[in-house]
Design an enzyme around this catalytic site. Structure first.
Site, PDB file in Angstrom:
ATOM      1  N   LYS A 260      42.363  31.583  38.524  1.00  0.00           N
ATOM      2  CA  LYS A 260      41.101  30.889  38.280  1.00  0.00           C
ATOM      3  C   LYS A 260      41.189  30.089  36.981  1.00  0.00           C
ATOM      4  O   LYS A 260      40.872  28.919  36.932  1.00  0.00           O
ATOM      5  CB  LYS A 260      39.970  31.913  38.220  1.00  0.00           C
ATOM      6  N   GLU A 266      50.390  36.802  32.672  1.00  0.00           N
ATOM      7  CA  GLU A 266      51.244  37.374  33.728  1.00  0.00           C
ATOM      8  C   GLU A 266      51.565  36.313  34.772  1.00  0.00           C
ATOM      9  O   GLU A 266      52.724  36.120  35.173  1.00  0.00           O
ATOM     10  CB  GLU A 266      50.540  38.554  34.427  1.00  0.00           C
ATOM     11  N   GLY A 332      36.546  36.152  39.721  1.00  0.00           N
ATOM     12  CA  GLY A 332      37.876  36.456  40.251  1.00  0.00           C
ATOM     13  C   GLY A 332      37.847  37.528  41.331  1.00  0.00           C
ATOM     14  O   GLY A 332      38.456  37.390  42.388  1.00  0.00           O
ATOM     15  N   ARG A 333      37.118  38.604  41.066  1.00  0.00           N
ATOM     16  CA  ARG A 333      37.109  39.722  42.034  1.00  0.00           C
ATOM     17  C   ARG A 333      36.228  39.443  43.235  1.00  0.00           C
ATOM     18  O   ARG A 333      36.115  40.281  44.126  1.00  0.00           O
ATOM     19  CB  ARG A 333      36.710  41.014  41.319  1.00  0.00           C
ATOM     20  N   GLU A 418      35.474  46.742  37.441  1.00  0.00           N
ATOM     21  CA  GLU A 418      35.399  45.604  36.522  1.00  0.00           C
ATOM     22  C   GLU A 418      33.955  45.073  36.508  1.00  0.00           C
ATOM     23  O   GLU A 418      33.509  44.502  35.533  1.00  0.00           O
ATOM     24  CB  GLU A 418      36.392  44.503  36.940  1.00  0.00           C
ATOM     25  N   HIS A 449      46.537  65.623  52.824  1.00  0.00           N
ATOM     26  CA  HIS A 449      47.647  66.489  52.418  1.00  0.00           C
ATOM     27  C   HIS A 449      47.943  66.349  50.929  1.00  0.00           C
ATOM     28  O   HIS A 449      49.014  66.763  50.472  1.00  0.00           O
ATOM     29  CB  HIS A 449      48.882  66.152  53.257  1.00  0.00           C
ATOM     30  N   LYS A 573      44.362  42.180  25.914  1.00  0.00           N
ATOM     31  CA  LYS A 573      45.155  40.945  26.054  1.00  0.00           C
ATOM     32  C   LYS A 573      45.445  40.351  24.682  1.00  0.00           C
ATOM     33  O   LYS A 573      46.576  39.952  24.384  1.00  0.00           O
ATOM     34  CB  LYS A 573      44.359  39.896  26.855  1.00  0.00           C
TER      35      LYS A 573
HETATM   36  O1  F6P Z   1      41.841  40.130  33.050  1.00  0.00           O
HETATM   37  C1  F6P Z   1      40.966  40.307  34.117  1.00  0.00           C
HETATM   38  C2  F6P Z   1      40.855  39.068  34.931  1.00  0.00           C
HETATM   39  O2  F6P Z   1      40.180  38.092  34.212  1.00  0.00           O
HETATM   40  C3  F6P Z   1      40.201  39.331  36.261  1.00  0.00           C
HETATM   41  O3  F6P Z   1      38.825  39.313  36.199  1.00  0.00           O
HETATM   42  C4  F6P Z   1      40.787  38.251  37.099  1.00  0.00           C
HETATM   43  O4  F6P Z   1      40.616  38.511  38.471  1.00  0.00           O
HETATM   44  C5  F6P Z   1      42.214  38.312  36.651  1.00  0.00           C
HETATM   45  O5  F6P Z   1      42.136  38.550  35.263  1.00  0.00           O
HETATM   46  C6  F6P Z   1      43.028  37.089  36.906  1.00  0.00           C
HETATM   47  O6  F6P Z   1      42.459  35.947  36.339  1.00  0.00           O
HETATM   48  P1  F6P Z   1      42.911  34.499  36.757  1.00  0.00           P
HETATM   49  O7  F6P Z   1      42.590  34.325  38.199  1.00  0.00           O
HETATM   50  O8  F6P Z   1      42.133  33.573  35.885  1.00  0.00           O
HETATM   51  O9  F6P Z   1      44.379  34.387  36.500  1.00  0.00           O
END
Ligand code: F6P
Length: 609
Positions: A260, A266, A332-333, A418, A449, A573
């Site tokens: 987003k 990452e 995002g979620r 979240e 189990h 972060k």
């Molecule tokens: O760090 C959490 C977050 O901001 C989530 O809310 C989001 O889904 C994820 O990181 C990834 O964010 P992006 O889509 O901006 O890379």
């Protein structure tokens, strides 16, 4: 405790919060019919909601009523079912294709009435209307919350407009772009730089840009086109990129960089490593000239992006023509049904993706228009509040009896935790109650189990949602045995055992040695909700996801929290960025750390081979 037949006699409070051409007042929640053709729905200016402080649920009379009710409640599912033969029917709700039996919860008619009074008291109907209208209810980020707009069918009236944006037009324009691209990939018209069609799509993203599409891809495996595989690369642990690319053919691989913000370390690190991998692999095969033009051409043919930040995408080197946008009003979620679902759309095809969206919309409409007392997401959200705030539950299990849904609990962890793991309310004041419970789970029967022991006989109250579909994707037989029926016999048995348990007398009657009778008693009264659907189709999956989106929203509204921000992820972060030089040998930065962190970093540096 409810008397015989009492549940059937409930006079369900009717709260009409229908949308459509009616207008619901933010202040009163009243619905005023309007005459003439439908006018576009316009969001309220942000000032209105910023100044609308959350209503403290503990000040609503129903809160005290629920406290007293909880103190007096003597859970007795055996007795309640015996006294009231209509209980199961009365407490079973239908929403779209979802059939949800709430009757094995620790509730009576009084509980349900008080909970719906609580919801009215905190203004839930008004908040629902505000969300669908596009008001800026994500106050701390000053944004509208309009994931529901992503699944509005074309031509839905009244049209939706926020500020100057024609939301419906933008959403459907992007969908057309996605469908067109998905078709090109699926039919082999989209070719890699050496002219070969795509065989593997790698979605690079994390959190909401990974969990939704990854979960849906496994859930809908039977709908995935032959010849297309999707992989998901999320973790910055280099093992992830190494293992994801290990056996891939660069000529037939397409990367979707989904972020987003296009600022997530990452995702950008993985995207850069994937780009380098592509260049290296193509070069090693003698298929890439060593100049920038050739490299850019390779990126254009093997990388597309999904983002709200087009400038950053361009900076990365991905052609903005190959970028699929969405908007800051999609969290995002809450984004699996936006362009973030591009990998899924490629895998299952535009028609199935459209069915997936239609499933969401069915539950949106149910949530928006159904009276609180028969509204499935509302009731399930209120039950969660009941367990957390009045019966002391700390966690909530989600147990799909569907191997295809094995990633569903992980997906729900981001959605719920979240969203509702917060200690301050949307106006910055502290919450007045416990909030967000821990969501967790694994598919049945594997969980049986492993951890079910604790749910059956432990000292903690763990409400659990059991999820199953009637028709399996793979109707295998073992001899004469229908294995799916055997599987679902476990689903039915577990919820029964949890609800009704096994008394000491029943254990003794089996001839059990007296010394071990206590260990073999099942106390029962362990609450469950059973959710069933005919089959795990794209539409049903959309309905299921949407159900939990609105359960989460309902809980957030009761607690007065902004379920759409996530400031709690930021500190870690920032610190990672600050600490990284110390990890890589900077003594000054190391000296600035606390003693524990310093010693851990030293350990790492000493042991790193
Ligand atoms: O760090 C959490 C977050 O901001 C989530 O809310 C989001 O889904 C994820 O990181 C990834 O964010 P992006 O889509 O901006 O890379």
């Amino acid at each position: 405790m409810a008397g015989a037949g009492a549940l059937r006699a409930i006079r369900w409070a009717l709260v009409d919060h229908r949308g459509g051409p009616n207008v619901t007042s933010v202040q009163t929640g009243r619905v005023t019919p309007t005459a003439g053709p439908p006018q576009p729905v316009r969001a309220r200016r942000k000032e209105a909601l910023v100044s609308t402080a959350p209503i403290d649920p503990t000040g609503v009379p129903a809160w005290a009523g629920l406290r007293e009710h909880a103190e007096q409640l003597e859970p007795d599912l055996r007795g309640w079912f015996a006294e009231d033969p209509g209980r199961a029917e009365e407490l079973t709700l239908t929403a779209g294709d979802l059939h949800a039996d709430l009757s094995k919860n620790l509730i009576t008619s009084t509980t349900v009435n008080l909970l719906t009074e609580l919801a009215e008291g905190v203004g839930l109907p008004e908040r629902i209307a505000a969300m669908f209208r596009g008001d800026r209810i994500n106050v701390t980020e000053d944004r509208a919350v309009l994931h529901t707009a992503l699944r509005r069918p074309a031509g839905m009236q009244p049209a939706l407009q926020i500020d100057d944006q024609d939301v419906d037009a933008d959403v459907h324009h992007t969908l057309e772009q996605m469908y067109d691209f998905a078709d090109q990939v699926r039919t082999g018209r989209w070719r890699g730089v050496t002219g070969k069609p795509v065989a593997t799509v790698v979605n690079i993203g994390i959190g909401g840009s990974d969990l939704g599409p990854a979960m849906a891809y496994s859930a809908l495996a039977p709908y995935v086109a032959d010849g297309i595989e999707v992989r998901f690369l999320s973790n910055i642990d280099p093992a992830d990129v190494a293992e994801t690319t290990a056996d891939l053919d660069p000529e037939t691989t397409l990367f979707i960089v989904a972020s987003k913000t296009f600022g997530t370390i990452e995702t950008l690190t993985n995207a850069r490593m994937a780009r380098q991998w592509l260049w290296d692999e193509l070069s090693a095969r003698g298929q890439l000239a060593s100049n920038n033009r050739a490299r850019n051409r390779a990126v254009a043919k093997h990388f597309v992006a999904v983002s709200t930040a087009l400038d950053r995408v361009a900076e990365f080197g991905i052609d903005t023509d190959n970028t699929f946008g969405f908007w800051d009003w999609v969290g995002g979620r809450y984004s699996v049904d936006s362009a973030v679902g591009l990998s899924l759309a490629i895998a299952i095809g535009p028609g199935n993706f459209a069915d997936f969206l239609a499933g969401f919309h069915t539950i949106d409409e149910h949530f928006r228009t159904t009276e609180l007392s028969r509204n499935l997401p509302v009731l399930m959200g209120l039950l969660n509040v009941w367990y957390v705030n009045f019966l002391g539950a700390e966690s909530h299990a989600v147990l799909p009896y569907s191997q295809s849904l094995h990633r569903f609990p992980a997906y729900l962890q981001q959605l719920t935790m979240e969203s509702n793991g917060k200690s301050v309310r949307w106006d910055g004041t502290p919450v007045t109650t416990a909030t967000g419970e821990v969501f967790w789970g694994e598919p049945g029967t594997n969980g049986q189990h492993a951890f079910y022991q604790l749910i059956h006989q432990g000292t903690r109250l763990i409400p659990a949602d059991f999820i199953a579909v009637a028709t399996p994707a793979h109707p295998w037989q073992e001899g004469d045995v229908d294995v799916h029926s055997l599987f679902l016999a476990n689903f039915f048995a577990q919820t029964k055992a949890l609800a009704f348990g096994k008394t000491a007398e029943e254990v003794r009657a089996e001839g059990t040695d007296e010394a071990v009778v206590p260990a073999r008693v099942f106390p029962g009264n362990r609450p469950t909700t059973s959710i069933m659907a005919p089959v795990l189709s794209p539409g049903v999956l959309g309905q299921l996801i949407c159900l939990y989106e609105h359960i989460t929203f309902t809980q957030g509204v009761i607690w007065g929290i902004d379920s759409f921000d996530q400031w709690g992820v930021e500190l870690g972060k920032d610190l990672a960025t600050q600490i990284e030089p110390a990890v890589n040998g900077d003594e000054e930065v190391l000296a600035d750390q606390d003693a524990s962190t310093r010693s851990l970093i030293r350990y790492y540096r000493e042991h790193r081979l």
